[in-house]
Design an enzyme around this catalytic site. Structure first.
Site, short mmCIF file in Angstrom:
data_model
loop_
_atom_site.label_atom_id
_atom_site.label_comp_id
_atom_site.label_asym_id
_atom_site.label_seq_id
_atom_site.Cartn_x
_atom_site.Cartn_y
_atom_site.Cartn_z
N GLY A 140 0.86 -1.19 0.00
CA GLY A 140 0.00 0.00 0.00
C GLY A 140 0.88 1.22 0.00
N CYS B 41 6.19 -5.55 1.20
CA CYS B 41 6.36 -4.26 0.54
C CYS B 41 6.12 -3.11 1.51
CB CYS B 41 5.46 -4.20 -0.70
SG CYS B 41 6.01 -2.97 -1.88
N ARG C 186 7.06 -0.84 -7.00
CA ARG C 186 7.68 0.31 -6.29
C ARG C 186 8.26 -0.18 -4.96
NH1 ARG C 186 4.41 4.85 -5.03
NH2 ARG C 186 6.29 6.06 -5.27
N HIS D 294 5.64 -9.29 -3.34
CA HIS D 294 4.23 -9.61 -3.04
C HIS D 294 3.90 -11.08 -3.33
CE1 HIS D 294 2.61 -5.42 -2.70
NE2 HIS D 294 3.70 -5.14 -3.40
N GLU E 275 1.53 -12.77 -2.32
CA GLU E 275 0.08 -12.97 -2.38
C GLU E 275 -0.47 -12.81 -3.80
OE1 GLU E 275 1.62 -10.33 -1.35
OE2 GLU E 275 0.51 -8.54 -2.00
N1 GLN Z 1 6.18 2.55 -2.59
C1 GLN Z 1 5.27 2.24 -1.52
C2 GLN Z 1 5.68 2.95 -0.24
O1 GLN Z 1 6.76 3.42 -0.16
C3 GLN Z 1 5.22 0.75 -1.29
C4 GLN Z 1 4.68 0.08 -2.50
C5 GLN Z 1 3.91 -1.20 -2.24
O2 GLN Z 1 3.57 -1.53 -1.11
N2 GLN Z 1 3.59 -1.89 -3.29
O3 GLN Z 1 4.90 3.04 0.67
#
Ligand code: GLN
Length: 190
Positions: A49, A81, A137, A172, A174
């Site tokens: 997120g 992430c 990301r 990820h 999932e």
């Molecule tokens: N780039 C997001 C962050 O820094 C993380 C990206 C993700 O959870 N897919 O919060």
């Protein structure tokens, strides 16, 4: 079976984690949005997120503190992430809210602006065959403290770690339909 696993469902990619647990026979996995929800679960996944948004919400509603307390009394916790960013002790160059439950420093969006998203095979410690790493990301781990075990690296960058029953992955699992890491996590001592 003990208390069901929980998935933090404040914002972001939580549904796929619930699907993964359901596929492993834990259709009772719960969405966690409040301190009351948190009391009902035996473990917690913090999904992908936006870490600044979710950090603010965790801080504002006291849920961050409640998660820290449960983790300190032994609740297994896994961040994917964004979740790994929120679990870190330090976020390179930024002072946004974090839980500080993994003794690591993370670098957000570490694969650069051009490569927002990609997937590739990742060798994961203890798994007989590689997992598919879906990186969106994604952050990397740039420092590991004492007691932090590296579980995976990608092109020399650390992308999965474990400290006791706390787990962090840059990618990820999932989203792949390969639920081996979820299965492993379900077996963590509580
Ligand atoms: N780039 C997001 C962050 O820094 C993380 C990206 C993700 O959870 N897919 O919060």
């Amino acid at each position: 079976m003990g208390r069901p696993p929980g998935v933090l469902a404040v914002q972001g990619d939580f549904e796929k984690h619930l699907d993964a647990f359901a596929a492993l026979g834990r259709a009772d996995a719960l969405e966690v949005r409040s301190q009351e929800d948190l009391e009902k679960v035996g473990s917690l996944v913090i999904p992908g997120g936006e870490s600044t948004t979710v950090g603010l919400l965790l801080e504002r509603f006291g849920l961050g503190e409640a998660i820290q307390e449960r983790a300190k009394s032994g609740m297994p916790i896994w961040g994917t992430c964004m979740g790994m960013i929120l679990l870190a002790k330090d976020i390179e160059g930024l002072d946004q809210f974090r839980l500080g439950l993994l003794d690591i420093t993370v670098r957000r969006n570490a694969f650069g602006a051009q490569v927002h998203s990609f997937e590739d095979e990742v060798k994961f410690k203890g798994m007989a065959t590689p997992v598919t790493g879906v990186f969106i990301r994604a952050p990397i781990v740039v420092r590991t403290g004492k007691g932090v075990e590296e579980l995976a690296d990608y092109e020399g960058k650390i992308v999965a770690v474990r400290q006791g029953n706390r787990l962090g992955t840059s990618f990820h699992p999932e989203l792949t339909g390969d639920n081996r890491i979820h299965e492993w996590f379900l077996g963590f001592e509580n």
